[in-house]
Design an enzyme around this catalytic site. Structure first.
Site, PDB file in Angstrom:
ATOM      1  N   ALA A 121       0.825  -1.211   0.000  1.00 48.79           N
ATOM      2  CA  ALA A 121       0.000   0.000   0.000  1.00 48.79           C
ATOM      3  C   ALA A 121       0.859   1.261   0.000  1.00 48.79           C
ATOM      4  CB  ALA A 121      -0.944  -0.005   1.200  1.00 48.79           C
ATOM      5  N   SER A 125       6.144  -1.465   3.697  1.00 50.50           N
ATOM      6  CA  SER A 125       6.166  -2.715   4.455  1.00 50.50           C
ATOM      7  C   SER A 125       7.468  -3.473   4.192  1.00 50.50           C
ATOM      8  CB  SER A 125       4.946  -3.579   4.128  1.00 50.50           C
ATOM      9  OG  SER A 125       4.881  -3.801   2.740  1.00 50.50           O
ATOM     10  N   GLU A 158      17.213  -4.516  -1.089  1.00 47.05           N
ATOM     11  CA  GLU A 158      16.046  -4.217  -1.943  1.00 47.05           C
ATOM     12  C   GLU A 158      16.482  -4.093  -3.416  1.00 47.05           C
ATOM     13  OE1 GLU A 158      12.861  -3.389  -0.256  1.00 47.05           O
ATOM     14  OE2 GLU A 158      12.010  -3.645  -2.248  1.00 47.05           O
ATOM     15  N   ASP A 170      12.886   5.176   2.225  1.00 44.29           N
ATOM     16  CA  ASP A 170      12.016   4.343   3.064  1.00 44.29           C
ATOM     17  C   ASP A 170      12.797   3.686   4.196  1.00 44.29           C
ATOM     18  OD1 ASP A 170      10.348   5.034   1.046  1.00 44.29           O
ATOM     19  OD2 ASP A 170      10.182   3.035   0.182  1.00 44.29           O
TER      20      ASP A 170
END
Ligand code: GLA
Length: 385
Positions: A121, A125, A158, A170
């Site tokens: 979203a 997360s 990531e 993030d």
């Protein structure tokens, strides 16, 4: 949350005394799509996040499990690991792989995750579970890794293990968040400053479009490439390293170097957004929340018209917010293409705002958004051992 986690940990691993950790998600208050252009961003950690119960074991196995997903990983200790399809445990696995390759020792251990962050979203997360894992392992094995290095390692995982070319925002936000503050981060130098985020008689409402995000990774990578292309053309004349090294004025004088109108728009967003972040930090320091709210609306317009990463769902929320008297600012937050928007709404109007938005959004989009309220919260932390 901890009680459920504790009980289930005992059921699954027969271990009574795990340690508990928490890592929040984040919203970005302003400064979107500029972390990978060497700009300044201003996110804050939020109240929702990911929880972990962890303990060493004696059977030389690493077990990764979750209350949300049925799949579990049971791994022998190796010198490296590779990504397992689209499994949720790729995030902790990537961190373990990174630590092993960096020369850190790891022994057998059991990990059980849960959380209240909606996955996919746009509330980070994935950064939350990455930073949570490296923070917990750092405690468990006393590595002595700094939080900044935890954020950098998580970004590397990531990028290289998961395969998403994201920036540092993030991971840094969820690692370094501080109660009552936004984090103003220069993504080039990695220098940061806490900016008090005093919302006074307003509350920060996080609104989830609940849109299924399908093409978001490929669109994200496309924007990343477009920025690189615009920079290469500008560099023919300008001595700069990153798009955010360029001021709006210099850009106006030199944008003819770029023929492609699309690339002009992309660079135009990045450069103006970077300047908006600086203005935003100044007005927040003086406590001028109204001026901050106006910058939020401006940021959204730029993301919609120039960077084209918004969409009907996010635009519907921001349009509603713009016409709602007791809302002084709203914008999409995160990568876009769905995900979440944020709005600053007068405390006593929040219930009404959410209810009317629900009806407005459902009429136009066909399904309902969801919303919650969050302050600016602390970053990753140990809960109890
Ligand atoms: C995603 C990425 C971040 C950042 C934002 C857009 O959240 O993970 O690095 O680029 O999009 O600002």
């Amino acid at each position: 949350m901890i009680e459920i986690l504790s009980q289930e940990f005992r059921n699954r691993f027969r271990e009574k005394d795990p340690q508990f950790f928490f890592c929040p998600g984040r919203v970005n208050l302003i400064g979107e799509h500029i972390d990978y252009n060497g700009g300044q961003v201003m996110p804050c950690a939020i109240s929702k996040g990911t929880y972990l119960a962890i303990s060493k074991n004696t059977d030389k196995e690493i077990r990764l499990s979750s209350l949300e997903f049925p799949e579990m990983a049971e791994l022998q200790i190796q010198s490296s690991y590779s990504k397992a399809g689209k499994q949720w445990f790729n995030y902790p696995l990537g961190i373990i792989d990174h630590l092993l390759k960096s020369g850190y020792d790891i022994s057998g251990m059991d990990l059980l995750f849960t959380g209240d962050l909606p996955v996919g979203a746009g509330l980070s997360s994935s950064a939350s579970i990455e930073v949570l894992t490296i923070f917990a392992l750092n405690e468990l094995f006393s590595y002595g890794i700094s939080k900044t290095d935890m954020a950098l390692a998580s970004k590397k995982v990531e990028n290289d293990f998961i395969g998403v070319s994201c920036g540092i925002m993030d991971q840094f936000a969820v690692a370094m968040g501080k109660l009552g503050n936004a984090v103003l981060l220069d993504c080039d130098s990695m220098k940061y400053e806490y900016i008090p985020f005093k919302t006074k008689e307003y509350l920060l409402v996080v609104i989830n479009t609940n849109k299924q995000r399908t093409l978001s990774d490929s669109k994200y990578n496309e924007r990343f490439a477009e920025c690189g292309a615009a920079l290469r053309l500008l560099k023919e004349k300008l001595a700069v390293e990153k798009l955010c090294d360029i001021s709006s004025q210099v850009f106006e004088e030199n944008k003819d170097l770029i023929e492609d109108e699309i690339l002009v728009k992309r660079a135009g967003h990045v450069i103006s957004e970077n300047e908006r972040v600086l203005k935003a930090s100044e007005v927040l320091k003086t406590g001028d929340l109204n001026a901050f709210g106006k910058l939020m609306f401006e940021s959204h317009r730029s993301l919609k018209d120039l960077y084209e990463v918004s969409g009907r769902e996010l635009d519907t929320i921001v349009e509603f917010a713009g016409n709602y008297e007791d809302c002084i600012g709203a914008r999409m937050t995160g990568a876009g293409f769905g995900g979440c928007a944020i709005a600053l709404v007068k405390k006593d109007a929040v219930t009404d705002f959410i209810e009317k938005l629900r009806i407005f959004y459902k009429t136009r989009i066909g399904y309902e958004p969801s919303a919650f309220i969050s302050g600016a919260e602390d970053g990753v932390r140990m809960l109890r051992s």
